[in-house]
Design an enzyme around this catalytic site. Sequence first.
Site, mmCIF file in Angstrom:
data_model
loop_
_atom_site.group_PDB
_atom_site.id
_atom_site.type_symbol
_atom_site.label_atom_id
_atom_site.label_comp_id
_atom_site.label_asym_id
_atom_site.label_seq_id
_atom_site.Cartn_x
_atom_site.Cartn_y
_atom_site.Cartn_z
ATOM 1 N N LYS A 15 -34.260 2.383 -14.375
ATOM 2 C CA LYS A 15 -35.422 1.910 -15.146
ATOM 3 C C LYS A 15 -35.313 0.405 -15.325
ATOM 4 O O LYS A 15 -34.286 -0.096 -15.811
ATOM 5 C CB LYS A 15 -35.472 2.600 -16.504
ATOM 6 C CG LYS A 15 -36.726 2.277 -17.306
ATOM 7 C CD LYS A 15 -36.857 3.183 -18.509
ATOM 8 C CE LYS A 15 -38.165 2.973 -19.220
ATOM 9 N NZ LYS A 15 -38.368 3.921 -20.318
ATOM 10 N N ASP A 108 -39.942 8.047 -30.622
ATOM 11 C CA ASP A 108 -41.029 8.369 -29.693
ATOM 12 C C ASP A 108 -40.834 9.773 -29.130
ATOM 13 O O ASP A 108 -40.965 10.004 -27.938
ATOM 14 C CB ASP A 108 -41.070 7.338 -28.563
ATOM 15 C CG ASP A 108 -42.337 7.441 -27.718
ATOM 16 O OD1 ASP A 108 -43.344 8.001 -28.223
ATOM 17 O OD2 ASP A 108 -42.324 6.986 -26.561
#
Length: 245
Positions: A15, A108
């Site tokens: 990522k 989240d």
Amino acid sequence: YLAETEDGQERIALKVLRHVPDADGGRLFERFLQEYEVIARVQHANVVRIFDLGVADDLAYLAMEYLSAGSLAERLKQALAPDRAAEYTRQVASALAAIHAAGILHRDLKPGNIMFRDDGSLALIDFGLAKQMRLHAAITGTGQIFGTPYYMSPEQGHAEPTDERSDLYSLGCILYEMLTGERPFTASSPMGVIYRHAHAPRPRLSRALTHFQPLLDRLLAVDRFERYQSAGELLEDLRARVPTR
């Protein structure tokens, strides 16, 4: 990116995040790096493994475990079997207990951030810190909340301080969706969803699922002091009310 280790023996997820400077971006970017360094030290079966973390110029990168069996979001086209929903809730709560013990909030938690391995076990990914940076900029810059907050606690939706009980609220939203195939609160706009999290009556389950209702009521309490105060407390109640078969 999907990548391979140098010896070609293992696939990993890479990522890459670009740092976009803003009024407070430097501090938040530094916090992102610091908290992922902590996550990398958390050794738990239900937390994604982080292999490497670094910075190059204005980019940060994470090399992490590749979870090849998809996300919970992909499995929620319809309600799950209650036993399976309970088992997934146990695994997520166990992961939350581990990261909360390390001083980290997820921030989240949603079905898209719950991924599966080929062996059927799940792992939490994407600890919301990149989103937190965007959320902070959106709140301070335009007064709008980033994204559609179906899983956001009332306090988070109102930009108030959050703690581990906010993650547990998000887990309550996910549990309801796993059991019913529907989100607990919906509206025609993100701000409408935020309002309903704080003001709408708590959702009720069908008669066949009533043994989950006390769990759900505590997870989705508007007042955080009426929720489970820790993931460990939730796990104890889950074991008592929904025994493993």
